[in-house]
Structure formats: C-alpha cells, structure tokens
Enzyme design. Structure first.
Site, PDB file in Angstrom:
ATOM      1  N   GLY A 140      -4.381 -12.928   6.506  1.00 51.73           N
ATOM      2  CA  GLY A 140      -5.355 -12.913   5.416  1.00 51.73           C
ATOM      3  C   GLY A 140      -4.645 -12.910   4.082  1.00 51.73           C
ATOM      4  N   SER A 177      -8.144  -9.308   1.271  1.00 52.01           N
ATOM      5  CA  SER A 177      -9.057  -9.995   2.187  1.00 52.01           C
ATOM      6  C   SER A 177      -9.734  -9.031   3.148  1.00 52.01           C
ATOM      7  CB  SER A 177      -8.287 -11.047   2.994  1.00 52.01           C
ATOM      8  OG  SER A 177      -7.279 -10.426   3.779  1.00 52.01           O
ATOM      9  N   ALA A 225       5.075   1.137   8.641  1.00 52.43           N
ATOM     10  CA  ALA A 225       4.887   0.705   7.257  1.00 52.43           C
ATOM     11  C   ALA A 225       6.166   0.038   6.764  1.00 52.43           C
ATOM     12  CB  ALA A 225       4.544   1.903   6.377  1.00 52.43           C
ATOM     13  N   HIS A 275      -3.348   3.430   1.136  1.00 56.85           N
ATOM     14  CA  HIS A 275      -3.235   3.273   2.588  1.00 56.85           C
ATOM     15  C   HIS A 275      -2.998   4.628   3.267  1.00 56.85           C
ATOM     16  CE1 HIS A 275      -3.316  -1.079   3.351  1.00 56.85           C
ATOM     17  NE2 HIS A 275      -2.732  -1.221   2.177  1.00 56.85           N
TER      18      HIS A 275
END
Length: 201
Positions: free
Chosen positions: A7, A11, A38, A55
């Site tokens: 994406g 997105s 990560a 996040h």
C-alpha cells in the site's frame, strides 16, 4: 503462511496487517504471543518519531500481547532466530528495512549517523546478500508471517541516484516476495484488494 501487504503512504496497510495477525492468532490453538518486528529508526527525524510513537500506542491498546523487536537491518537473522510453530510474526515494514541498508551503504563509515541507535550483528550492509538470505529464509519458517511494504512504483520516477535505486530495489523485493507468498493484498484508502490468495492457507 506468508502474507504480503502492500500500500501507499497512509493507505491503512499497517492497520490491515495488524488485523490480519489478530485473525490468524485467533485461529491457532495454543498460540504464542505475536511478534512485531519494527524496522523503523527514529534518528533525528521528529516526524518519524511521532509515527513510531503512534504505532507503539496502537499496539499498547491492542487486545494482542505483542512482543516487539527492533530490527532495522538483520531481518533474515532475526526471523531465523525467533522462528517456532504456533507463532505469528508481523514485519513492518520492508521498505524501511531496505532504506536502512541503502543509507548504510551510501554513508559508508558514517553508519551511526545514517542510522542512529540500531543494534545489529552486521558489520556492514550488503543489501543483495541480506535480500538473498531473507528470500531463502521465508519459505522455511514455521511461523506465519505478515510483511508490510510500500507500493512505490505508481508515481513519477524520482530524481537522484539513491532515490531511483530505492524505487528499483523496493519493486524487485516486492515482486520476489509476492512470488512466494500465499497471499498478497493491496490496501487502498483503507480497503483491502486481494491480489493473490492461496486456498491452502
């Protein structure tokens, strides 16, 4: 099972990938805690720091008990080391992982300036070797793996050698993983569009 989630920026690809991990986790008896690998590094970028914090907050608020591993460079080694049955791994994201390698190569001896605060057993960055190792490792894993990557080839050709190298390498990496993946999903405006689906996983 390998699931590649593609994406553009904003997105919804990471949110979709996390929901996919939740679905897979719920379907596995005696499942281990999901692992979040990560690849981002904060460095001196305040905007990136805000993204990483967002996040982290999302994972803290999740119903899943995430185990987070910061792995900016040695992804193949990390996957090999932590692999086991009844485990789901989310890698977010492949394009930052690629970026870290390209920066380390470009900055040469100034690796700590290019990628501050990283921990790795790699003495230097050899992207092709690392890529080959990743592609060799993925099909052998017992864990289910969801990989997030940016789709970067839909815009104009960027100016600058390093930028063009990034677009080329990202496209080749996405193609290689899509070939071996059981599922490939493109996320656009928060909507998942299946590109490849295996009936066996």
């Amino acid at each position: 099972m390998i699931h590649l989630v593609l994406g553009g920026a904003r997105s919804g690809k990471s949110r979709f990938a996390e929901s996919r991990v939740a679905q897979i986790t719920a379907s596995i008896p005696q499942v281990c805690s999901p692992v979040y690998i990560a690849t981002a590094t904060i460095g001196h970028d305040n905007e990136m720091a805000s993204r990483i914090a967002r996040h982290q907050d999302d994972r803290a608020a999740s119903v899943l008990s995430w185990l987070t591993l910061e792995t900016p460079l040695a992804l193949a080694e990390c996957l090999t080391r932590i692999d086991k049955a009844n485990q789901v791994i989310l890698v977010d994201c492949l394009t930052l992982y690629l970026t870290n390698h390209l920066l380390l190569t470009s900055f040469g001896g100034a690796a700590e300036t290019a990628i501050p605060n990283f921990a790795t057993n790699l003495a230097s960055s050899d992207w092709q070797t690392e890529k080959d190792s990743l592609l060799a490792v993925l099909p052998k894993l017992q864990s289910d793996v969801v990989l997030v990557s940016n789709e970067v080839g839909s815009g104009v050709v960027p100016m600058g050698e390093l930028s063009r190298e990034f677009v080329d390498q990202a496209g080749w990496l996405n193609q290689a993983i899509a070939t071996m993946a059981d599922h490939v999903t493109l996320v656009v405006a928060g909507l998942p569009l299946p590109l490849k689906t295996s009936t066996n996983s």
